[in-house]
Design an enzyme around this catalytic site. Structure first.
Site, PDB file in Angstrom:
ATOM      1  N   GLU A  52      -9.095 -11.246   7.153  1.00 33.61           N
ATOM      2  CA  GLU A  52      -8.206 -10.357   8.525  1.00 33.61           C
ATOM      3  C   GLU A  52      -8.777 -10.044   9.572  1.00 33.61           C
ATOM      4  O   GLU A  52      -8.384 -10.082  10.554  1.00 33.61           O
ATOM      5  CB  GLU A  52      -8.057  -8.882   7.888  1.00 33.61           C
ATOM      6  CG  GLU A  52      -7.253  -8.668   6.386  1.00 33.61           C
ATOM      7  CD  GLU A  52      -6.410  -7.369   6.487  1.00 33.61           C
ATOM      8  OE1 GLU A  52      -7.416  -6.341   5.949  1.00 33.61           O
ATOM      9  OE2 GLU A  52      -5.890  -6.533   7.019  1.00 33.61           O
ATOM     10  N   THR A 100      -4.952   4.740  -2.711  1.00 37.32           N
ATOM     11  CA  THR A 100      -6.603   4.387  -2.291  1.00 37.32           C
ATOM     12  C   THR A 100      -6.722   5.875  -3.538  1.00 37.32           C
ATOM     13  O   THR A 100      -6.368   6.764  -2.451  1.00 37.32           O
ATOM     14  CB  THR A 100      -6.911   4.707  -1.046  1.00 37.32           C
ATOM     15  OG1 THR A 100      -6.894   2.980  -0.322  1.00 37.32           O
ATOM     16  CG2 THR A 100      -8.889   4.184  -0.958  1.00 37.32           C
ATOM     17  N   PRO A 101      -7.456   6.062  -4.336  1.00 34.41           N
ATOM     18  CA  PRO A 101      -6.916   7.574  -4.960  1.00 34.41           C
ATOM     19  C   PRO A 101      -8.308   8.895  -3.693  1.00 34.41           C
ATOM     20  O   PRO A 101      -9.637   8.145  -3.537  1.00 34.41           O
ATOM     21  CB  PRO A 101      -8.161   6.907  -5.986  1.00 34.41           C
ATOM     22  CG  PRO A 101      -7.734   6.075  -6.835  1.00 34.41           C
ATOM     23  CD  PRO A 101      -8.088   4.742  -5.343  1.00 34.41           C
ATOM     24  N   LYS A 102      -8.002   9.720  -3.907  1.00 31.23           N
ATOM     25  CA  LYS A 102      -9.268  10.648  -2.170  1.00 31.23           C
ATOM     26  C   LYS A 102      -9.124  11.134  -3.473  1.00 31.23           C
ATOM     27  O   LYS A 102      -8.692  12.410  -3.590  1.00 31.23           O
ATOM     28  CB  LYS A 102      -7.485  10.480  -1.655  1.00 31.23           C
ATOM     29  CG  LYS A 102      -7.439   9.044  -0.655  1.00 31.23           C
ATOM     30  CD  LYS A 102      -6.876   9.678   0.619  1.00 31.23           C
ATOM     31  CE  LYS A 102      -5.402   7.848   0.197  1.00 31.23           C
ATOM     32  NZ  LYS A 102      -4.933   7.305  -0.283  1.00 31.23           N
ATOM     33  N   HIS A 150      -2.931  10.145   5.865  1.00 37.63           N
ATOM     34  CA  HIS A 150      -3.401  10.775   5.377  1.00 37.63           C
ATOM     35  C   HIS A 150      -3.601  12.196   5.609  1.00 37.63           C
ATOM     36  O   HIS A 150      -3.629  12.619   4.722  1.00 37.63           O
ATOM     37  CB  HIS A 150      -4.547   9.746   5.247  1.00 37.63           C
ATOM     38  CG  HIS A 150      -4.769   8.860   4.286  1.00 37.63           C
ATOM     39  ND1 HIS A 150      -5.838   7.823   4.621  1.00 37.63           N
ATOM     40  CD2 HIS A 150      -4.229   7.827   3.499  1.00 37.63           C
ATOM     41  CE1 HIS A 150      -5.476   6.805   3.973  1.00 37.63           C
ATOM     42  NE2 HIS A 150      -3.850   6.821   3.448  1.00 37.63           N
ATOM     43  N   ASP A 207       2.640  -3.077   4.721  1.00 41.71           N
ATOM     44  CA  ASP A 207       2.834  -1.705   4.369  1.00 41.71           C
ATOM     45  C   ASP A 207       3.908  -1.549   5.634  1.00 41.71           C
ATOM     46  O   ASP A 207       4.509  -2.272   6.464  1.00 41.71           O
ATOM     47  CB  ASP A 207       1.881  -0.988   5.675  1.00 41.71           C
ATOM     48  CG  ASP A 207       0.543  -1.398   5.750  1.00 41.71           C
ATOM     49  OD1 ASP A 207       0.169  -0.873   4.672  1.00 41.71           O
ATOM     50  OD2 ASP A 207      -0.780  -2.280   5.818  1.00 41.71           O
ATOM     51  N   ASN A 244       0.483   4.530   0.711  1.00 43.02           N
ATOM     52  CA  ASN A 244       0.952   4.611   1.436  1.00 43.02           C
ATOM     53  C   ASN A 244       1.302   4.700   2.842  1.00 43.02           C
ATOM     54  O   ASN A 244       2.165   5.513   4.436  1.00 43.02           O
ATOM     55  CB  ASN A 244      -0.499   6.251   2.330  1.00 43.02           C
ATOM     56  CG  ASN A 244      -0.872   7.092   1.198  1.00 43.02           C
ATOM     57  OD1 ASN A 244      -0.924   8.368   1.936  1.00 43.02           O
ATOM     58  ND2 ASN A 244      -1.518   7.345   0.212  1.00 43.02           N
ATOM     59  N   HIS A 273       1.045  -1.246   0.453  1.00 43.42           N
ATOM     60  CA  HIS A 273       0.203  -0.021   0.236  1.00 43.42           C
ATOM     61  C   HIS A 273       1.033   1.451   0.464  1.00 43.42           C
ATOM     62  O   HIS A 273       1.868   1.421   1.083  1.00 43.42           O
ATOM     63  CB  HIS A 273      -0.795   0.069   1.383  1.00 43.42           C
ATOM     64  CG  HIS A 273      -1.813  -1.176   1.459  1.00 43.42           C
ATOM     65  ND1 HIS A 273      -2.704  -1.141   0.501  1.00 43.42           N
ATOM     66  CD2 HIS A 273      -1.445  -2.408   1.944  1.00 43.42           C
ATOM     67  CE1 HIS A 273      -3.645  -2.575   1.226  1.00 43.42           C
ATOM     68  NE2 HIS A 273      -2.929  -3.100   2.057  1.00 43.42           N
TER      69      HIS A 273
HETATM   70  C1  6MZ Z   1      -5.820  -3.585   5.251  1.00 42.83           C
HETATM   71  C2  6MZ Z   1      -5.232  -1.697   4.793  1.00 42.83           C
HETATM   72  C3  6MZ Z   1      -3.998  -2.948   4.882  1.00 42.83           C
HETATM   73  O1  6MZ Z   1      -3.909   3.305   0.018  1.00 42.83           O
HETATM   74  O2  6MZ Z   1      -4.153   5.275   1.145  1.00 42.83           O
HETATM   75  N1  6MZ Z   1      -4.708  -0.885   4.428  1.00 42.83           N
HETATM   76  N2  6MZ Z   1      -5.771  -2.680   4.959  1.00 42.83           N
HETATM   77  N3  6MZ Z   1      -5.005  -4.071   5.871  1.00 42.83           N
HETATM   78  C4  6MZ Z   1      -4.039  -3.874   6.091  1.00 42.83           C
HETATM   79  N4  6MZ Z   1      -3.306  -4.503   6.954  1.00 42.83           N
HETATM   80  C5  6MZ Z   1      -2.824  -4.010   7.825  1.00 42.83           C
HETATM   81  N5  6MZ Z   1      -3.031  -1.901   5.054  1.00 42.83           N
HETATM   82  C6  6MZ Z   1      -2.860  -1.064   4.591  1.00 42.83           C
HETATM   83  O3  6MZ Z   1      -2.863   3.350   1.466  1.00 42.83           O
HETATM   84  C7  6MZ Z   1      -2.482   3.605   2.919  1.00 42.83           C
HETATM   85  C8  6MZ Z   1      -4.475   2.450   2.978  1.00 42.83           C
HETATM   86  O4  6MZ Z   1      -4.321   0.893   2.670  1.00 42.83           O
HETATM   87  C9  6MZ Z   1      -5.372   0.138   3.372  1.00 42.83           C
HETATM   88  C10 6MZ Z   1      -6.078   1.224   4.462  1.00 42.83           C
HETATM   89  O5  6MZ Z   1      -7.213   0.962   3.487  1.00 42.83           O
HETATM   90  C11 6MZ Z   1      -5.025   1.949   4.461  1.00 42.83           C
HETATM   91  O6  6MZ Z   1      -5.877   3.505   4.277  1.00 42.83           O
HETATM   92  P1  6MZ Z   1      -3.108   4.565   0.405  1.00 42.83           P
HETATM   93  O7  6MZ Z   1      -2.281   4.244  -0.387  1.00 42.83           O
END
Ligand code: 6MZ
Length: 383
Positions: free
Chosen positions: A248, A116-118, A83, A324, A35, A33
């Site tokens: 999860e 996630t496009p914001k 964010h 992450d 962010n 991901h």
């Molecule tokens: C579920 C996750 C995550 O999209 O803003 N995200 N969703 N489970 C996880 N495991 C712990 N880790 C990250 O990256 C951050 C977003 O990715 C998702 C969440 O929606 C988080 O806000 P972006 O780039």
């Protein structure tokens, strides 16, 4: 005393050499991901001016960023904070550039980056302009050549790009390292059906810039599967690839629904029961495994009890990923190290594990072929 010091130094040296081995191994990252992959130092740099302007309490934010152990719900609180630090286009471009460079520096040769496009009216940000900032970040990478435009959109002369791309300068036989990047757009579980559909439409529009699929993520205790189903169905009809966070948290009905949907891949698969395993194994859906993330969020009790072992023994398609790397203070090389030492796997087995993931990436056959060729040449250098 001197004896102990030498022993400690020797151990540190051996550990550093072992880590170098995992760093130099070519790897594919399929579950990262954007962010969540920002380094602590960049997050602190982004936080400082906001602290100076009174938007946040810097020392409190610093404490939260540098904290190591977090429950799953705390992880999502941290994302809300991250964010706030990355709400403008410039920051989105910066983090994209840095995250790609970080992965490339540890020999990730193919990266599927999801985000996630914001939409943020106060910053003049739409989902589209957010993605334009991400694409700008890919173009800004300087330490490595980034191949993110699908070959079908490129000039034919570029097709024979090996993983070391040739310099344009004919006089020099200079070769540069190259990383393939493809993008997945994430639907956040807080979103409505309409918002999810907007993300899918954007993904379709941006296919020619390397967007290949859709991810469903976000806090797993929020939202209902049925909300996202129309957008996911539509995405699939239109030929986008789909990967879904699954299991999860314990939610038997949703796990069944997700497996029945037959996505091309799923992430995590932690709270599976006997019936879910049966379904997963018979459908052969590849699983993105994120060891450190699962341990840190207590989604698995111990590393020894991790479902990696059973799936690996059964030769179920698997790929090791970071989830992450910033939030969980890890790297893909570290995930390889943990898997090798926890499950008693050697270099050759780990290399095979990495190479096998080529078969379930979301890129076209030309990319797959290049990656296979690259791994076949790299195999010759394995001790
Ligand atoms: C579920 C996750 C995550 O999209 O803003 N995200 N969703 N489970 C996880 N495991 C712990 N880790 C990250 O990256 C951050 C977003 O990715 C998702 C969440 O929606 C988080 O806000 P972006 O780039």
């Amino acid at each position: 005393m001197r004896h102990i010091k030498i022993k400690v130094r020797w151990r540190e040296h051996a550990e550093a050499r072992e880590m170098e081995g995992w760093v130099s191994m070519p790897k594919l990252e399929l579950h990262a991901h954007l962010n969540g992959s920002i380094s602590d130092s960049t997050l602190l740099e982004l936080a400082r001016p906001l602290g100076d302007h009174g938007v946040i309490d810097f020392s409190q934010v610093e404490h939260v960023i540098l904290k190591n152990d977090r429950s799953l719900s705390e992880v999502f609180k941290l994302f809300d904070l991250i964010h706030i630090l990355t709400t403008d286009h410039k920051s989105v471009t910066r983090i994209t550039k840095e995250v790609v460079e970080d992965f490339a520096s540890e020999n990730v040769v193919y990266l599927e980056l999801r985000t996630t496009p914001k939409k943020n009216d106060s910053r003049g940000m739409s989902k589209r302009s957010y993605m334009e900032a991400v694409l700008e970040g890919l173009r800004a990478v300087s330490s490595v050549d980034v191949a993110f435009i699908p070959y079908s959109e490129e000039e034919p002369r570029n097709i024979s790009n090996p993983l070391h791309s040739q310099s344009n300068d004919k006089c020099c036989e200079n070769t540069r390292k190259k990383i393939f990047v493809r993008l997945l757009l994430s639907i956040d579980r807080r979103e409505t059906t309409e918002a999810a559909m907007e993300t899918v439409m954007l993904a379709l529009e941006l296919r020619r810039f390397g967007v290949v699929g859709i991810d469903l993520s976000g806090n797993p205790v929020v939202g209902e599967w049925i909300t996202f189903l129309p957008a996911l169905k539509f995405a699939r009809e239109q030929g986008l690839y789909i990967t879904l966070h699954c299991g999860e948290v314990p939610n038997s009905k949703e796990i069944h629904d997700i497996l029945d949907f037959l996505p091309q891949r799923i992430g995590h698969a932690c709270f599976f029961e006997e019936e879910h395993w049966r379904k997963l194994k018979s459908s052969k859906i590849p699983v993105e495994i994120c060891l450190t993330s699962n341990i840190r969020t207590l989604s698995v009790p111990t590393i020894d009890a991790h479902h990696f072992v059973d799936l690996y023994n059964e030769k179920h398609p698997l790929v090791l990923c970071t989830d992450d790397s910033g939030v969980f203070s890890t790297s893909l090389s570290n995930e390889y190290k943990i898997a090798a030492s926890s499950f008693g796997l050697g270099k050759k087995e780990m290399f095979e594990l990495s190479k096998n993931a080529i078969e379930f990436i979301f890129a076209d056959n030309v990319v797959k072929k290049e990656l296979r060729n690259f791994f076949n040449s790299a195999a010759k250098n394995l001790e």
